[in-house]
Write a protein that holds these residues in place. Structure first.
Motif, mmCIF file in Angstrom:
data_model
loop_
_atom_site.group_PDB
_atom_site.id
_atom_site.type_symbol
_atom_site.label_atom_id
_atom_site.label_comp_id
_atom_site.label_asym_id
_atom_site.label_seq_id
_atom_site.Cartn_x
_atom_site.Cartn_y
_atom_site.Cartn_z
ATOM 1 N N ASN A 292 50.741 40.813 80.584
ATOM 2 C CA ASN A 292 49.755 40.333 81.039
ATOM 3 C C ASN A 292 50.007 39.299 82.167
ATOM 4 O O ASN A 292 51.037 38.707 82.569
ATOM 5 N N GLY A 293 49.030 38.635 82.965
ATOM 6 C CA GLY A 293 49.426 37.605 83.688
ATOM 7 C C GLY A 293 49.923 38.212 85.293
ATOM 8 O O GLY A 293 49.886 39.582 85.415
ATOM 9 N N ARG A 294 50.183 37.333 86.163
ATOM 10 C CA ARG A 294 50.638 37.792 87.411
ATOM 11 C C ARG A 294 51.727 38.558 87.500
ATOM 12 O O ARG A 294 52.038 39.485 88.388
ATOM 13 N N ARG A 295 52.843 38.521 86.731
ATOM 14 C CA ARG A 295 54.079 39.282 86.526
ATOM 15 C C ARG A 295 54.234 39.978 85.225
ATOM 16 O O ARG A 295 55.365 39.829 84.703
ATOM 17 N N SER A 296 53.182 40.488 84.717
ATOM 18 C CA SER A 296 53.373 41.284 83.705
ATOM 19 C C SER A 296 54.464 42.328 83.737
ATOM 20 O O SER A 296 54.478 43.272 84.622
ATOM 21 N N ASP A 297 55.032 42.554 82.541
ATOM 22 C CA ASP A 297 56.233 43.730 82.595
ATOM 23 C C ASP A 297 55.513 44.734 81.768
ATOM 24 O O ASP A 297 56.184 45.950 81.456
ATOM 25 N N PHE A 298 54.241 44.972 81.484
ATOM 26 C CA PHE A 298 53.592 45.990 80.971
ATOM 27 C C PHE A 298 52.361 46.466 81.608
ATOM 28 O O PHE A 298 51.639 45.844 82.306
ATOM 29 N N GLU A 299 52.032 47.836 81.620
ATOM 30 C CA GLU A 299 51.066 48.275 82.019
ATOM 31 C C GLU A 299 49.684 48.199 81.193
ATOM 32 O O GLU A 299 50.063 48.521 80.003
ATOM 33 N N MET A 300 49.074 47.400 81.615
ATOM 34 C CA MET A 300 47.773 47.125 80.582
ATOM 35 C C MET A 300 46.745 48.287 80.701
ATOM 36 O O MET A 300 46.369 48.368 81.626
ATOM 37 N N GLY A 301 46.716 48.764 79.471
ATOM 38 C CA GLY A 301 45.727 50.013 79.523
ATOM 39 C C GLY A 301 44.079 49.600 79.779
ATOM 40 O O GLY A 301 43.919 48.390 79.707
ATOM 41 N N PRO A 302 43.269 50.349 79.569
ATOM 42 C CA PRO A 302 41.620 50.090 79.592
ATOM 43 C C PRO A 302 41.283 49.012 78.891
ATOM 44 O O PRO A 302 41.571 48.911 77.513
ATOM 45 N N ASP A 303 40.801 48.026 79.356
ATOM 46 C CA ASP A 303 40.121 46.924 78.831
ATOM 47 C C ASP A 303 41.236 45.985 78.100
ATOM 48 O O ASP A 303 40.822 45.242 77.393
ATOM 49 N N GLU A 344 57.394 48.417 73.556
ATOM 50 C CA GLU A 344 58.169 47.558 74.485
ATOM 51 C C GLU A 344 59.388 48.801 75.113
ATOM 52 O O GLU A 344 59.773 48.341 76.100
ATOM 53 N N THR A 345 59.072 49.944 74.714
ATOM 54 C CA THR A 345 60.011 50.961 75.306
ATOM 55 C C THR A 345 59.075 51.633 76.638
ATOM 56 O O THR A 345 60.027 51.560 77.691
ATOM 57 N N ALA A 346 58.202 51.981 76.284
ATOM 58 C CA ALA A 346 56.920 52.476 77.560
ATOM 59 C C ALA A 346 56.591 51.417 78.315
ATOM 60 O O ALA A 346 56.214 51.812 79.411
ATOM 61 N N ARG A 347 56.436 50.250 77.869
ATOM 62 C CA ARG A 347 56.022 49.260 78.673
ATOM 63 C C ARG A 347 54.611 49.223 78.925
ATOM 64 O O ARG A 347 54.231 49.226 80.153
ATOM 65 N N SER A 348 53.924 49.567 78.043
ATOM 66 C CA SER A 348 52.615 49.627 78.065
ATOM 67 C C SER A 348 51.785 48.935 76.733
ATOM 68 O O SER A 348 52.177 48.709 75.661
ATOM 69 N N ALA A 349 50.705 48.594 76.984
ATOM 70 C CA ALA A 349 49.808 47.704 76.217
ATOM 71 C C ALA A 349 48.419 48.316 76.090
ATOM 72 O O ALA A 349 47.769 48.799 77.129
ATOM 73 N N GLU A 350 47.937 48.917 74.952
ATOM 74 C CA GLU A 350 46.670 49.427 74.565
ATOM 75 C C GLU A 350 45.742 48.652 73.616
ATOM 76 O O GLU A 350 46.460 47.998 72.669
ATOM 77 N N VAL A 351 44.308 48.745 73.599
ATOM 78 C CA VAL A 351 43.638 48.153 72.796
ATOM 79 C C VAL A 351 43.430 48.917 71.419
ATOM 80 O O VAL A 351 43.510 50.151 71.385
ATOM 81 N N VAL A 352 43.922 48.228 70.178
ATOM 82 C CA VAL A 352 43.520 48.810 69.093
ATOM 83 C C VAL A 352 42.304 48.293 68.442
ATOM 84 O O VAL A 352 41.488 49.132 67.933
ATOM 85 N N ARG A 353 41.921 47.121 68.749
ATOM 86 C CA ARG A 353 40.643 46.651 67.985
ATOM 87 C C ARG A 353 40.259 45.612 68.996
ATOM 88 O O ARG A 353 40.859 44.871 69.490
#
Length: 506
Positions: A292-303, A344-353
């Motif tokens: 997250n933030g201005r230089r996130s290394d991850f694609e942030m999923g919906p919400d 950390e491989t796909a560099r993505s973050a998704e909401v679980v709860r």
């Protein structure tokens, strides 16, 4: 107590005005028979409890709107404080309740209350030290704004005796945001260090007072410094969402570290003012990724994006939990307890709860998300005076709040057994044909009942009645008139845990 309004998203006056919104004071539930009752506070009269047997203690009252049902066993751990206990411009401390460290049951009754010798207490929780459960907290003074502390850390055992005091190395003073004990009997702490802009570039702000975030690992027994990480060496001020103050005498709180936890051979650090979580290589200090933030290394999923967050933790299943304050842009408008699956491989973050409070609260500062052993979330809403337990599907199992302008930096539910070394307290009051005996024992968790002793003088007391414990202070009405009284605390098997001094009936 603990907490401090941050000025990251709101001004000090805004935060204090929010804290000053008071709620009605309810009468707390009591248990027992006609002869036995929990001493109830005077409804609407004050924010704090009053006790006959312990007139020196006045912990704050709470209102339980969703009674506990299906919750994980344990007590609530809170560090309450009011706005003018945090505000350096307050004319005088409040007199209607005391700040401090509070262990409370699900009915809102205090179990243990500890007042600070000075300043406030924050972040009380149950941890393990040398293989045994301990209580830990931060104690010191808080600077408002922008919301950081200067103090030290306490470790106490089951008898509430202090067994360690931890201080940062290199002459620094500990911040209230974090104190984590590791399995190696070391402590991870956060420090805020002032660095002048004439030695550190800060985007054109001449001679600004930059607050640098420092993480240290300290050997608890020796006080030796084992590890140190300084934010200005690894995180540029350009990542901050906090504006550079026009006044060079105001602190530029560019990063505002507020949690740290171990993540294998690395550390995860939450930085409120950059809206980011950093994974730090412990060997080199380098940031291996930003979430997250201005230089996130991850694609942030919906919400999945969060803002002004607190309390990031790596969980056993690999997910990350945090408290998303979401206060002000680019926040989502309502705070929440959040769990993310970070690939950390796909560099993505998704909401679980993602769980919001029943009121849809927007907490401007503070807060935490505790994952309990059964998958429940216990959430402290920080800058709002609420606390909630959710089940695994987001159902509300328990919900309450302080009754006045009181907040707690974090809130926890934990098992705890307290065996204080001091004696129980007793008081007696004469009435129309009865003697009312008041019994309490601050912090004793194994008391099941009270045995009342009465007599004509201090040397001749005899047992007259056993009665079940009912709340922090139990009132037991004994027929007749007694000159002196005392009590014995009994466990569930009838064994004597402790005996009070003999006191004259007033």
């Amino acid at each position: 107590m603990t907490t401090t309004p941050d000025r990251t998203t709101l001004g000090r006056r805004d935060v204090l005005r929010m804290l000053a919104a008071a709620a009605a004071v309810p009468a707390l539930a009591s248990t027992g028979t006609a002869a036995v009752a929990a001493a109830a506070p005077r409804a609407g009269s004050r924010a704090g409890h009053t006790f006959v047997s312990r007139p020196d203690l006045s912990p704050p009252q709470v209102e339980i709107s969703t009674p506990a049902s299906g919750v994980e066993p344990g007590y609530l751990l809170l560090t309450p404080a009011g706005a003018n206990q945090l505000d350096p411009e307050a004319a005088a401390p409040r007199a209607d309740f005391q700040p401090g460290a509070l262990i409370m049951d699900d009915l809102g009754q205090p179990v243990w209350f500890n007042r600070p010798a000075e300043g406030v207490i924050a972040d009380m929780q149950v941890q393990r030290y040398r293989g045994k459960p301990v209580l830990t907290w931060w104690e010191g003074a808080i600077h408002v704004p922008p919301g950081f502390g200067e103090g030290q850390f306490a470790v106490v055992d089951e008898s509430y005796e202090r067994i360690a005091t931890v201080r940062p190395a290199n002459g620094l003073r500990g911040d209230m945001h974090e104190f984590v004990l590791t399995p190696r009997d070391t402590a991870l702490v956060i420090v805020y260090a002032e660095v002048r802009a004439d030695t550190t570039p800060v985007g054109g702000a001449a001679n600004a007072k930059v607050l640098e975030g420092v993480v240290q690992e300290i050997d608890i027994a020796t006080g030796d410094l084992l590890f140190e990480w300084r934010s200005l060496e690894h995180v540029a001020v350009e990542e901050s969402f906090y504006p550079v103050p026009a006044d060079p005498e105001e602190w530029f709180d560019y990063i505002h570290l507020n949690s740290v936890c171990e993540d294998g051979d690395a550390l995860l650090v939450s930085a409120r003012c950059t809206h980011a979580v950093y994974r730090i290589d412990r060997a080199t200090g380098e940031v291996t990724w930003r979430l997250n933030g201005r230089r996130s290394d991850f694609e942030m999923g919906p919400d999945a994006p969060f803002a002004w967050q607190h309390d990031c933790r790596r969980r056993g299943d690999g997910t990350l939990t945090l408290f998303d304050n979401a206060a002000a842009a680019p926040g989502r408008g309502r705070s929440r307890a959040l769990s993310l699956r970070v690939d950390e491989t796909a560099r993505s973050a998704e909401v679980v709860r993602s769980h919001e409070s029943p009121e849809g609260l927007l907490a401007p500062n503070q807060g935490n998300t505790q994952l309990l052993g059964d998958g429940h979330f216990f959430v402290g809403w920080g800058g709002e005076p609420y606390f909630t337990e959710f089940d695994g599907q987001g159902g509300v199992l328990f919900h309450g709040k302080f009754v006045d302008s009181i907040t707690s930096y974090r809130a926890f539910r934990s098992a705890w057994v307290g065996r204080p070394r001091d004696a129980p307290a007793a008081a007696g009051r004469s009435g129309a044909g009865v003697t009312s005996v008041y019994a309490s024992w601050n912090g004793a968790t194994e008391v099941a009942s009270w045995r009342v002793l009465t007599g004509p003088d201090e040397q001749h007391l005899t047992p007259v009645l056993d009665a079940p414990r009912a709340g922090f202070e139990t009132r037991i009405d004994v027929p007749g008139t007694a000159a002196f009284v005392g009590v014995r605390a009994l466990d569930a098997d009838g064994g004597v845990l402790g005996t009070s001094p003999v006191v004259a009936v007033g």
